[in-house]
Scaffold this motif. Structure first.
Motif: not given
Lengths: 144, 777
Positions: B585-586, B594-598, B703-705
């Motif tokens: 996943t990582f 994939g590490f987007t924070v909106d 990771m799940m977070t």
């Protein structure tokens, strides 16, 4: 196993069990339009049965409700599958649900849905499952 | 022609029925008829005016896999060897194998082998060739292990299987390359497009793979180690498979692709070096053996090395000599094996140290052995065919072109010396074989059986082969023009015609032959004096030891690797699974951004949400550190009820209700079975494992977070929930959208969920009830 004299528990249970069972039936019928449904209704009914089990013991339950809960699971599943298969009679795909409004003698204009039959299957299965598990485990405990 | 290939397979089906009457008539009589028929069928093709014959039969046309049969001079040589020696061996085995043996098994394997060998030499399609090639490995495996109650047989069979299948698979690789590059599976068509393969960048790989297949099958150094162990097979098998036919399959393969591969310089370097070295090593090692069949096995190795070397030289003379020697070797080696079988059969021993002086007891056998072993030694007598081909060998090695540069020239200048060296030892072991067995003073009284001449039936086959030795020796022209020339031409791809005659005058080849005889005689006479040299070379070094070490190590390391992570600890498996999920996943998320924070569409947080969350977090931690099981169960209940509260806050009444009751029921169940559960035990795990647990679980939680945040932040499409909101009443007749989805829109899910519940209940019922029943018994 000797039992203590649970007079208060038994008396209140006699009352509460009816309320719980009634509530469970309400949840079951209300499910289509209000919170509730077969799953919650079934769980609620089995909660009532568990309470009776605690108050009166296993043997009384067996005498009062002479049902094999394993068969109840099968009945529930067959009803659920049956509503799905029934759709074939009307040349519709599997599990097609239908509903209609009918004028009934006492209730007046009522909505009847085939989904309710499906929910009945769910209801019976959930009661069967919960009770089978609890009774099997409890039975095992008593024999030890 | 297809019928000729399939005949052995067809007859093999009926052997089990025939072997029922083995007590009245030996099954071998039925079997002998098969190769005789095939031999008669193919011998008609012999003649000066022979032309290649091709046949095509449909098998899997869509994959270009058709049974193409092609009979040219080379195939004809092999086909006649296979069927001819096959007939003799089948006949010989009638007298060799007693009726109490499992004759049905033996002859089924035998016929399978014969059919597949015929298939190998006749097929023109690379895939059909490979199929039959593996069939020969398989049937050889069965034949070597025929006496499967013997440890040695099983070991030898496994060893030959591993080595030849290793080579067979690499051959498949080479064949697939060739067929992919040229776009055809027919060998003739592949050869016609040889430029394409020769100029391809993978050519060295193809050459290596094909040669690996040939070297393993033909027992070339260092893959020769399976052949001596294959001597555990019944002697007819050794005579047939391990002298005349199967070990020549590798030679056949090299000869088949000779016109194409021999253009490359590397072909010369590899094939002739390996061949010459095998010749020297095999003949050197043969002198050391004490078992008759082991001597013959190493002798086979060295003779095969000689043929391989001749193919490697690649000159017309060498190719001709190779074709001639294939035939000669089959005649004298086949008869020698049969002689060894007779000696074994009549005395009960094959140990040359115990044998000796058998000449007067087995006069006919001794005569046969004399002619065959002298022919093998290459003694210059005009009635021994071994001499002719050895003379041609010397001549071809002497006439190598020395004008080339580099490593080729170096090799060519030392080859004559190596050839003479190897032949000297060939001479020594041939003499050793004959004189050690039939001359001298043996302990006749000590032998398990009292020796006497073999039955006539047993002598017929070696007699015919030795007659072949003498006839070819006396009149080589009888087979030269109608037979050997065609084979040589087919190998070389051009017309090759040479004369075979005894007296060349005082040529360099003749001098070499005389040198071999002189030095060989001296070495043989003083053999006991220098036999100690074997303690130096090979001494303790042995390829067998290396093989055993390799097999043992492979097993041990694979066991070690399996045990190193499959230790039965569930904790470890869970760790491995979680670590793998983490890794995948990582890396997937970091590669795809994939590490987007909106934060644009977040709702406001209320106080009671925060309070519930805090309570749940505290309870979750409490569960982890609880020392007591009942405490842990109850605290877990707090988490469950907290979740129900959250459902209420988020306006999901059905979920909240269900969650509440389910939580109650599960806690109740927990308490019911609590009675049975053992006390919560402190896991005594190493601090390292504990730390690892903490690290993995924290990382997994993080990771799940991140996945959840990222999933929330990257909504690519409109949610379809508006459809349910709009149509719940219209189509489902209900206001409770959740319930309508459950029983109407997606009733199938619900159907199977209740099925899951039912199965769980029945499983619990069965678990508890069946356990009780067992207790009562």
């Amino acid at each position: 196993m000797t039992r203590t004299n649970d007079l208060i528990l038994r008396t209140t249970t006699a009352l509460i069990a009816f309320i719980l069972l009634g509530f469970s039936v309400y949840l079951f019928f209300a499910g289509h339009n209000k919170p509730g449904g077969g799953f919650i209704g079934g769980l609620m009914a089995s909660a009532a049965l568990v309470l009776m089990n605690m108050a009166y013991g296993l043997n009384v339950i067996r005498k009062v409700i002479p049902v094999n809960f394993l068969y109840m699971i099968f009945t529930g599943l067959i009803i659920a599958v049956g509503t799905g298969v029934g759709a074939f009679l009307f040349n519709a795909p599997f599990l097609t649900q239908n509903f209609g409004y009918f004028q009934l003698p006492i209730l007046g204009r009522t909505e009847l849905a085939t989904a309710l039959l499906f929910d009945l299957g769910v209801y019976l299965t959930v009661i069967g499952v919960t009770m089978t598990i609890i009774l099997t485990v409890a039975d095992d405990r008593e024999e030890d | 022609m297809l019928l000729a290939v399939l005949l052995p397979f067809i007859i093999a089906i009926f052997i089990p029925f025939l072997s029922r009457w083995k007590h009245h008539l030996h099954t071998g009589f039925f079997v002998t008829a098969v190769p005789v028929v095939i031999f008669i069928y193919f011998i008609r093709f012999i003649g000066p005016g022979f032309e290649p014959v091709g046949r095509e039969y449909s098998w899997i046309p869509s994959l270009d896999m058709n049974i193409l049969l092609y009979l040219d001079g080379l195939s004809l040589l092999f086909v006649l060897l296979i069927s001819g020696i096959g007939s003799l061996v089948a006949f010989y085995s009638i007298y060799y194998l007693h009726k109490s043996e499992q004759l049905g098994h033996f002859y089924v394997y035998f016929l399978l082998f014969m059919g597949s060998m015929l298939g190998v030499v006749l097929s023109d399609n690379v895939f059909v060739l490979y199929t039959f090639w593996e069939f020969t490995s398989l049937s050889s495996f069965l034949l070597i292990g025929f006496w499967n109650y013997r440890e040695g047989s099983r070991y030898g069979a496994l060893k030959s299987m591993l080595i030849t299948v290793f080579g067979g698979l690499s051959l498949l690789g080479g064949l697939v390359f060739m067929s992919v590059i040229t776009g055809t599976a027919s060998i003739q068509e592949i050869m016609s497009q040889q430029e394409l393969i020769l100029n391809h960048e993978y050519f060295p790989l193809i050459l290596g793979l094909v040669l690996l297949g040939a070297f393993t099958k033909s027992a070339q150094f260092p893959f020769h180690i399976w052949l001596p162990d294959a001597m555990e097979a019944p002697t007819p098998v050794s005579a047939y498979l391990h002298s005349a036919t199967m070990v020549k399959a590798g030679i056949f393969l090299v000869a088949r692709f000779f016109p194409m591969l021999s253009v490359s310089e590397w072909f010369f370097i590899t094939v002739s070096t390996v061949g010459i070295f095998t010749l020297c090593w095999g003949s050197y090692m043969a002198v050391r053996q004490t078992d008759l069949k082991a001597i013959l096995a190493f002798s086979t190795i060295s003779q095969l090395g000689m043929i391989m070397a001749m193919l490697g030289f690649g000159t017309e003379l060498a190719v001709f000599a190779a074709a001639f020697h294939i035939l000669n070797h089959a005649t004298f080696k086949g008869s020698l094996f049969m002689v060894a079988g007779i000696v074994d059969h009549e005395t009960g021993s094959r140990d040359i140290r115990r044998l000796g002086g058998l000449m007067t007891f087995l006069p006919i056998t001794a005569t046969l052995a004399l002619v065959a072993s002298f022919s093998m030694a290459g003694l210059p007598l005009p009635f021994l065919n071994g001499f002719y081909s050895k003379e041609l060998f010397f001549q071809s090695v002497y006439e190598l072109d020395l004008s080339v540069a580099g490593i080729t020239a170096l090799l060519q200048s030392i080859f004559p010396y190596l050839a003479v060296f190897g032949s000297i030892f060939t001479f020594v072991y041939s003499m050793y074989f004959f004189f050690g067995t039939f001359r001298g003073k043996g302990d006749i009284e000590e032998l398990p059986k009292k020796p006497h001449e073999a039955p006539v039936g047993m002598l017929i086959s070696p007699l015919i082969l030795v007659a072949g030795v003498i006839v070819i020796g006396l009149i080589p022209d009888l087979i030269n023009e109608p037979f050997v020339e065609h084979a040589a031409s087919a190998i070389g791809g051009t017309e090759i015609a040479k004369d075979i005659y005894f007296w060349h005058g005082i040529s360099p080849a003749f001098i070499m032959s005389i040198t071999v005889v002189v030095f060989g005689t001296i070495l043989f006479l003083v053999r006991p004096k220098w036999a100690g040299v074997y303690r130096v070379i090979p001494g303790l070094l042995s390829l067998n030891k290396f093989y055993d070490w390799l097999v043992d190590r492979t097993e041990r390391y694979s066991t070690f690797i399996t045990n190193s992570y499959m230790n039965g600890s569930l904790g470890r498996y869970v760790r491995l699974i979680l670590a793998a999920i983490l890794l995948v996943t990582f890396s997937a998320m970091s590669f795809t951004g994939g590490f987007t924070v909106d934060t644009s569409n977040l709702s406001t947080i209320t106080v009671h949400e925060v309070l519930i969350a805090i309570v749940m977090v505290i309870a979750a931690f409490g569960t982890i550190i609880a020392k007591n099981r009942i405490a842990a169960i109850l605290i877990l209940g707090v988490v469950g009820y907290g979740l129900a509260m959250l459902f209420v806050v988020y306006r999901a009444p059905d979920l909240a209700l269900t969650q509440l009751i389910v939580e109650t029921v599960t806690v109740g169940l927990f308490l019911l079975v609590f009675y049975h559960l053992p006390k919560l035990q402190k896991t005594d795990e190493a601090p390292v494992t504990k730390t690892l647990n903490v690290i993995i679980s924290v990382a997994f939680g993080l990771m799940m977070t991140m996945v959840a945040i990222s999933a929330h932040s990257s909504k690519l499409f409109e949610s379809m929930s508006s459809y349910f909101v709009d149509n719940s009443y219209k189509l489902g007749g209900g206001d409770n959208i959740v319930n309508v989805i459950l029983v109407d829109f997606r009733g199938l899910d619900t159907l199977f969920e209740i099925a899951v519940l039912g199965i769980a209940a029945m499983a619990i019922f069965a678990l508890i009830r069946l356990r009780e029943k067992k207790k009562e018994e």
